[in-house]
Motif scaffolding. Structure first.
Motif, PDB file in Angstrom:
ATOM      1  N   ALA A   1      58.097 -34.411 103.011  1.00  0.00           N
ATOM      2  CA  ALA A   1      58.358 -33.106 103.636  1.00  0.00           C
ATOM      3  C   ALA A   1      57.276 -32.094 103.260  1.00  0.00           C
ATOM      4  N   GLU A   2      56.907 -32.075 102.000  1.00  0.00           N
ATOM      5  CA  GLU A   2      55.912 -31.085 101.569  1.00  0.00           C
ATOM      6  C   GLU A   2      54.579 -31.327 102.278  1.00  0.00           C
ATOM      7  N   ARG A   3      54.225 -32.609 102.436  1.00  0.00           N
ATOM      8  CA  ARG A   3      52.977 -32.928 103.137  1.00  0.00           C
ATOM      9  C   ARG A   3      53.040 -32.458 104.596  1.00  0.00           C
ATOM     10  N   MET A   4      54.146 -32.697 105.266  1.00  0.00           N
ATOM     11  CA  MET A   4      54.265 -32.270 106.673  1.00  0.00           C
ATOM     12  C   MET A   4      54.185 -30.754 106.811  1.00  0.00           C
ATOM     13  N   ILE A   5      54.791 -30.045 105.858  1.00  0.00           N
ATOM     14  CA  ILE A   5      54.783 -28.577 105.921  1.00  0.00           C
ATOM     15  C   ILE A   5      53.357 -28.058 105.734  1.00  0.00           C
ATOM     16  N   ARG A   6      52.673 -28.579 104.715  1.00  0.00           N
ATOM     17  CA  ARG A   6      51.295 -28.117 104.450  1.00  0.00           C
ATOM     18  C   ARG A   6      50.374 -28.500 105.599  1.00  0.00           C
ATOM     19  N   ASP A   7      50.526 -29.731 106.133  1.00  0.00           N
ATOM     20  CA  ASP A   7      49.675 -30.176 107.246  1.00  0.00           C
ATOM     21  C   ASP A   7      49.831 -29.272 108.463  1.00  0.00           C
TER      22      ASP A   7
ATOM     23  N   LEU B   1      60.892 -25.842 115.430  1.00  0.00           N
ATOM     24  CA  LEU B   1      60.475 -27.188 115.844  1.00  0.00           C
ATOM     25  C   LEU B   1      59.819 -27.953 114.707  1.00  0.00           C
ATOM     26  N   LEU B   2      59.119 -27.241 113.827  1.00  0.00           N
ATOM     27  CA  LEU B   2      58.552 -27.937 112.665  1.00  0.00           C
ATOM     28  C   LEU B   2      59.683 -28.473 111.783  1.00  0.00           C
ATOM     29  N   VAL B   3      60.673 -27.658 111.546  1.00  0.00           N
ATOM     30  CA  VAL B   3      61.823 -28.109 110.744  1.00  0.00           C
ATOM     31  C   VAL B   3      62.491 -29.321 111.410  1.00  0.00           C
ATOM     32  N   TYR B   4      62.637 -29.252 112.715  1.00  0.00           N
ATOM     33  CA  TYR B   4      63.223 -30.389 113.451  1.00  0.00           C
ATOM     34  C   TYR B   4      62.409 -31.662 113.224  1.00  0.00           C
ATOM     35  N   ASN B   5      61.087 -31.550 113.392  1.00  0.00           N
ATOM     36  CA  ASN B   5      60.232 -32.736 113.242  1.00  0.00           C
ATOM     37  C   ASN B   5      60.309 -33.313 111.833  1.00  0.00           C
ATOM     38  N   ILE B   6      60.352 -32.451 110.849  1.00  0.00           N
ATOM     39  CA  ILE B   6      60.468 -32.908 109.455  1.00  0.00           C
ATOM     40  C   ILE B   6      61.777 -33.675 109.267  1.00  0.00           C
TER      41      ILE B   6
ATOM     42  N   LEU C   1      62.268 -37.551 108.223  1.00  0.00           N
ATOM     43  CA  LEU C   1      62.963 -37.921 106.984  1.00  0.00           C
ATOM     44  C   LEU C   1      64.175 -38.799 107.280  1.00  0.00           C
ATOM     45  N   ALA C   2      64.886 -38.477 108.350  1.00  0.00           N
ATOM     46  CA  ALA C   2      66.070 -39.277 108.706  1.00  0.00           C
ATOM     47  C   ALA C   2      65.670 -40.719 108.994  1.00  0.00           C
ATOM     48  N   ARG C   3      64.498 -40.890 109.609  1.00  0.00           N
ATOM     49  CA  ARG C   3      63.997 -42.259 109.875  1.00  0.00           C
ATOM     50  C   ARG C   3      63.622 -42.975 108.580  1.00  0.00           C
ATOM     51  N   THR C   4      63.211 -42.180 107.589  1.00  0.00           N
ATOM     52  CA  THR C   4      62.764 -42.747 106.301  1.00  0.00           C
ATOM     53  C   THR C   4      63.943 -43.188 105.432  1.00  0.00           C
ATOM     54  N   VAL C   5      65.103 -42.580 105.663  1.00  0.00           N
ATOM     55  CA  VAL C   5      66.261 -42.846 104.808  1.00  0.00           C
ATOM     56  C   VAL C   5      66.672 -44.308 104.883  1.00  0.00           C
ATOM     57  N   GLU C   6      66.613 -44.990 103.754  1.00  0.00           N
ATOM     58  CA  GLU C   6      67.161 -46.343 103.641  1.00  0.00           C
ATOM     59  C   GLU C   6      67.318 -46.686 102.159  1.00  0.00           C
TER      60      GLU C   6
END
Ligand code: MF3
Ligand code: CO
Length: 256
Positions: free
Chosen positions: A44-50, A18-23, A27-32
């Motif tokens: 991604a690194e921030r989300m993983i560490r958080d 689920l963490l991988v899913y949320n990341i 990220l998909a929303r950030t893509v532009e």
């Protein structure tokens, strides 16, 4: 030997999934247009560490590359198949597609997933490439059932992709996953009769990851020793989920 996981172990894999899913969602929303693949890496690194998790890819040794992978994400653009490396210089442009692949470890257990996201509106052929690749993964997921065999999973991807005129990358394959990122069995996206065809049993977990090229199947690795690209320059798509065999059928650990 294929390691089977207990229900308690699957719950741990679920947290990683689920963490991988949320990341990947974030990220998909950030893509532009204008976003760099380095920007994605930082987020991604921030989300993983958080989350108190450990990135699965960063520092992971891959014999074929002869070194440890230096990033938490693989970001593979356009003709890049897998293991594209995040960079400040890789700025997304309309018409690009970017495959984002990441893994995490929580409490000893791994999750691993990938999506391919278009930047702006994709043309018809690219749209079809993404749809066919994702649909081939869904068809394979539906085969992850006790009593089925590995080739049922591999064959489901292969049949769907070939029926739509695309080609299947052969040099990179899916895998079992658990307390290691890569466990037995290998999960090719085609039926490989040189391999064994084990029966699937409750508690097995497969990371299924079709890599599909719009043109020919052949790939080569760039001088950086990591980035795999299509030889003919055609676009390549990649989707991945971790799927557990349960009494109630397939359990996709990497989505809600
Ligand atoms: N998702 C790919 C895999 O499962 C990428 C991992 S390779 C790494 O094999 F080196 F980046 F970690
Ligand atoms: Co994987």
């Amino acid at each position: 030997m294929i390691i089977r996981k207990s229900p308690a172990e699957l719950e741990k894999m679920r947290r990683a999934g689920l963490l991988v899913y949320n990341i990947l969602q974030e990220l998909a929303r950030t893509v532009e247009e204008g976003v760099s693949t380095h920007d994605l890496e930082i987020a991604a690194e921030r989300m993983i560490r958080d989350a108190g998790a450990r990135p699965a890819f960063k520092g992971y040794y891959v014999p074929a590359a002869g070194s440890r992978y230096p990033f938490v994400l693989c970001t593979s653009l356009n003709d890049e198949v897998v293991h594209g490396m995040p960079s400040r210089k890789r700025v997304l442009r309309k018409g690009d597609i970017v495959s984002i692949d990441t893994g995490v470890q929580i409490d000893g257990y791994y999750g691993d997933s990938a999506v391919t996201v278009p930047v702006g509106e994709p043309n018809e052929q690219v749209k079809k490439l993404l749809e066919v690749t994702e649909a081939s993964l869904e068809l394979a997921i539906d085969k992850v059932r006790s009593g089925n065999r590995l080739f049922d999973v591999c064959g489901a991807v292969e049949r769907h992709v070939l029926a739509h005129g695309f080609s299947i990358v052969r040099e990179y394959v899916g895998h079992g996953i658990g307390t290691a990122l890569h466990e037995e069995p290998q999960v090719p996206n085609y039926v490989d009769r040189k391999n064994e065809n084990p029966r699937l049993k409750e508690g097995m977990v497969l990371a299924i990851e079709p890599m599909v090229n719009a043109g020919k199947a052949d790939t080569r690795v760039l001088a950086d020793k990591w980035t795999a690209v299509t030889r003919d320059g055609s676009f390549s798509a990649h989707f991945e989920h971790c799927v557990a065999v349960t009494a109630n059928g397939p359990w996709v650990l990497t989505r809600p």
